[in-house]
Structures are given as C-alpha cells and as structure tokens.
Design a protein around this motif. Structure first.
Motif, short mmCIF file in Angstrom:
data_model
loop_
_atom_site.label_atom_id
_atom_site.label_comp_id
_atom_site.label_asym_id
_atom_site.label_seq_id
_atom_site.Cartn_x
_atom_site.Cartn_y
_atom_site.Cartn_z
N ASP A 108 0.83 -1.21 0.00
CA ASP A 108 0.00 0.00 0.00
C ASP A 108 0.86 1.26 0.00
OD1 ASP A 108 -2.20 -1.59 -0.04
OD2 ASP A 108 -2.90 -1.10 1.97
N GLU B 80 -2.05 7.27 -6.18
CA GLU B 80 -3.36 7.41 -5.56
C GLU B 80 -4.36 8.13 -6.48
OE1 GLU B 80 -5.07 8.58 -1.16
OE2 GLU B 80 -3.21 9.50 -1.87
N MET C 208 -6.90 -2.80 -2.40
CA MET C 208 -6.99 -1.38 -2.72
C MET C 208 -8.22 -1.08 -3.59
SD MET C 208 -3.04 -0.25 -3.43
CE MET C 208 -3.55 1.41 -3.87
#
Length: 213
Positions: A15, A22, A50
C-alpha cells in the motif's frame, strides 16, 4: 513458488509503494463503480484490497481473491464492508461454476503473470456472456526514462514483470484472446496505466470498436 513468495514478502509494504499512484487509482474507482453497481463481482489479483475496498460497496456481492495468502491477510485487516469476501485462489484454475459472475476485475496483474492468455480463458469461463471484464494494466513499453530506471530496479529485486506492452499492444492482445474492447483510456501514474473495459467477443476475428482514448 518464488514469485508467490515475492508477493508474500512485500504484502505489508504494498500500500505504501502504491501511494504515489493514488490519483490514478481514484479515477479508476470512479470508472469501475458504475460498471459493477448491483452486480455479482469477482476480483482476481486483489492484493491488499486497494480496488476492492473502494468499489465493493456498490456491488451486489464481491469476491476478492489473490494467490498470495499474505496479501489476503493484509486485505482483511480492518475491512468491514458488507458483501465483500476475501479468499486465496489461483486465477488460472478457479473453483467457480461457469458464467457465475456479472463482472470480473483483474487490476494491474496481466502484465506480471507468465501466461496471461490462460488467465483470460479462465475469466471468460466464469463470466456471463453479457458480463464485463475490467482489466487495467500498467503498459511498460511506454515508460518514461525515469520509469525505465524504476522498472529495472524493481525487476532486480524480484518484481515479476512478464509483459511490456504499449497501450495499443495491450488492447490488441485482449482482442486476440476473445475480448471486445468497449472502452479504454490511459491514466497518468508512475507507469502508464491502460484502463480497459471489455465484453466477450463471439467472432473469430473481432475488430476494434468503440475504443475511447
């Protein structure tokens, strides 16, 4: 097994590594949500969840799978979204019945597996005839100089980069393997990210149609 171990070893770092992309992922979530709303969805190579955690709430049900046990452990941490189920499964040999899902998502995975054609064949089996395949993938052939250097070091530490397509080559690959590309666009990320939505092609020699760039 070595490649599976790579993902097990890096699961806790994944992550953080993807944080730089993002904005591209937020755009991808916006594109995915309307395509899976109220549908039965399977995600392959879900990693740490995600995509799953950002889109599953609109689906009727959501199976998020990955070959790495550690990735699935990370995905399950703190996840309380109703209707989402995480499990360890092999995308090349799925234990789901034929035509079980309205939508299949395989995000940023087809370029890192050794036989993506086999994966697409299995996806075709479990997807309904009128279903949608959502298959965004990094297309490394179009890397900038900085991106090429980054990819070199990633591969040096064990990252399994198997296919270096351009965006055009990737879409052609999908079409050669029985898919009709209905929508595509390139998202700006650390590496070029080609987003593709596909339906099953029932013609032996399907031609490109309806591609958005």
């Amino acid at each position: 097994m070595a490649k599976k171990n790579f993902w097990d070893k890096t699961a806790g770092l994944y992550d953080g590594f993807m944080k730089k992309d993002e904005k591209a992922y937020e755009r991808m979530y916006e594109l995915i949500r309307p395509k899976i709303r109220g549908k039965k969805v399977l995600e392959l190579a879900a990693g740490t969840g995600m995509i799953s955690k950002n889109v599953a709430s609109v689906a009727l049900s959501y199976e998020a799978t990955d070959a790495s046990e550690k990735m699935i452990e990370e995905a399950e941490k703190g996840c309380c979204i109703e209707g989402i189920f995480f499990s360890v499964r092999d995308m090349f040999s799925l234990d789901f019945p034929d035509k079980a899902f309205d939508a299949v998502i395989v995000g940023n995975a087809l370029h890192i597996v050794p036989n993506p054609e086999k994966a697409l064949c299995e996806i075709r089996r479990v997807l309904k005839d009128d279903g949608v395949l959502i298959a965004p993938t990094f297309t490394h052939a179009e890397n900038s100089f900085k991106g090429k250097i980054r990819a070199f070091f990633m591969k040096a530490v064990g990252f399994p980069l198997e296919s270096k397509w351009s965006g055009k080559e990737y879409l052609e690959f999908l079409e050669r393997n029985g898919w009709r590309v209905e929508k595509s666009l390139t998202l700006k990320a650390s590496f070029p990210l080609t987003y593709a939505e596909c339906g099953k092609s029932f013609e032996k020699n399907s031609e490109k149609e309806g591609i958005l760039t």
